[in-house]
Design an enzyme around this catalytic site. Structure first.
Site, PDB file in Angstrom:
ATOM      1  N   HIS A   1       0.860  -1.172   0.000  1.00  0.00           N
ATOM      2  CA  HIS A   1       0.000   0.000   0.000  1.00  0.00           C
ATOM      3  C   HIS A   1       0.902   1.229   0.000  1.00  0.00           C
ATOM      4  O   HIS A   1       2.082   1.145   0.383  1.00  0.00           O
ATOM      5  CB  HIS A   1      -0.898   0.024   1.247  1.00  0.00           C
TER       6      HIS A   1
ATOM      7  N   CYS B   1      -0.381   2.318  -4.412  1.00  0.00           N
ATOM      8  CA  CYS B   1      -1.184   3.522  -4.604  1.00  0.00           C
ATOM      9  C   CYS B   1      -0.335   4.750  -4.285  1.00  0.00           C
ATOM     10  O   CYS B   1       0.599   4.696  -3.490  1.00  0.00           O
ATOM     11  CB  CYS B   1      -2.418   3.494  -3.708  1.00  0.00           C
TER      12      CYS B   1
END
Length: 358
Positions: free
Chosen positions: A189, A241
């Protein structure tokens, strides 16, 4: 050299054309692939067949090889003016730099005395179970297979190593002096400018988020902190991301409405080197946006990257491979089409050809 370096697609094309030219018959062509499993064994079988058929057959093979793999053909049979350079024992990759019509390229170490190194980090499991990156194991396996096929020893901090590595540890690996390049792959992430470690976001207001700034990678591997990689390509691939937007737009029928979902004193003989040189980063999405991942199939970014590298890395330089990955997103089904990878912080001064299997 031909046995070591010829690729399977080139070999298949050679067999088809040698069959068309009646140098080989169908039984001989089928024998090469059906009776031998290893690529090198197939190449040896093909060469033996052709050599037994005489000079004309050998010349036909060379002529067809020139069409299908001009780089290899040039190294096997250097043009006049390059023969002396070949005899001097220079690295074959440096000869490529002098080919007419091609830009300069980074030299690639011969297979006999290089140890390519890659760092692969995939953060799948997190303290917060909701953060588990299901499907990322597919990306992990695909990248490990690709890096190994490209000739890199894969360093994996989380598994298979006697201890965990920090960025500084990796930058000090003795193998780096024998590598012609380094690839760092990080999958997790993330947010703009950083990726998350396994602790993720802090649950206690007195604690800090477990974040790793991506700028640190460039600092650990730059010319000052990692002299073993000076003047060598350093490829950074990040699948994470970079924000929370997904770049999905709803266009209404009413036109015009669009709603978005310090320098020390140098001595005279000192060498001046730019501290951040020979890097290129490839990020899975644009700044501020999400990077898609399927819980069963993995990430389009990794799957497309592996697909492109497996197909074109024997002939295209690295930046062109990255461009092909970006183009591949234009062809893919949603949500891939809503994601655009980007090349970032490129300071490569020459083209870098991976040439897998060499």
């Amino acid at each position: 050299m031909l046995v070591d370096r010829i690729s399977t697609p080139v070999m298949a094309n050679l067999l088809d054309h040698l069959l068309d030219d009646r140098i080989l018959n169908e039984r001989e062509r089928d024998c090469v692939f059906e009776e031998h499993l290893a690529r090198a064994d197939r190449a040896s079988c093909l060469i033996d067949m052709v050599r037994r058929k005489g000079a004309r057959a050998s010349q036909e093979l060379i002529t067809n090889l020139k069409n299908f793999d001009p780089f290899l053909c040039n190294d096997l049979f250097p043009p006049v003016g390059q023969a002396e350079e070949a005899a001097s024992g220079s690295v074959w990759g440096s000869k490529l730099c002098g080919l007419r019509g091609f830009p300069r390229a980074y030299p690639v170490m011969p297979k006999s005395n290089r140890t390519r190194v890659a760092l692969l980090i995939n953060v799948r499991n997190f303290v917060n179970k909701k953060w588990i990156r299901e499907g990322s194991e597919k990306d992990d396996a695909a990248m490990a297979t690709l890096l190994t096929a490209l000739g890199y020893r894969v360093v994996r901090p989380e598994t298979g190593e006697p201890r965990k590595y920090t960025g500084e540890d990796f930058a000090q690996l003795p193998d780096l002096s024998q590598t012609d390049s380094v690839i760092v792959v990080i999958m997790s992430h993330g947010k703009k400018g950083a990726v998350y470690g396994s602790r993720g976001k802090a649950l206690n207001p007195n604690e800090k988020d477990d974040l790793f700034p991506t700028d640190n990678i460039f600092e650990y591997l730059n010319a000052k902190n990692c002299p073993a990689l000076r003047d060598k390509p350093k490829v950074i691939i990040i699948n994470a991301c970079r924000g929370g937007d997904s770049l999905i737009f709803v266009i209404e029928t009413n036109p015009g409405k669009c709603l978005p979902a310090d320098t020390d004193a140098l001595e005279e003989d000192d060498i001046k080197v730019h501290i951040e040189k020979d890097f290129i980063a490839f990020l899975s999405c644009t700044a501020g946006n999400v990077s898609w991942r399927h819980p069963f199939f993995g990430s389009p970014f990794i799957q497309y990257l592996v697909e492109v590298f497996n197909t074109f890395s024997h002939k295209d330089h690295l930046e062109e491979l990255f461009t092909k990955v970006i183009n591949r997103f234009d062809q893919g089904p949603p949500p891939a089409i809503m994601q655009v990878p980007v090349k970032d912080r490129c300071s490569l001064s020459k083209h870098f050809y991976l040439f897998p299997g060499l």
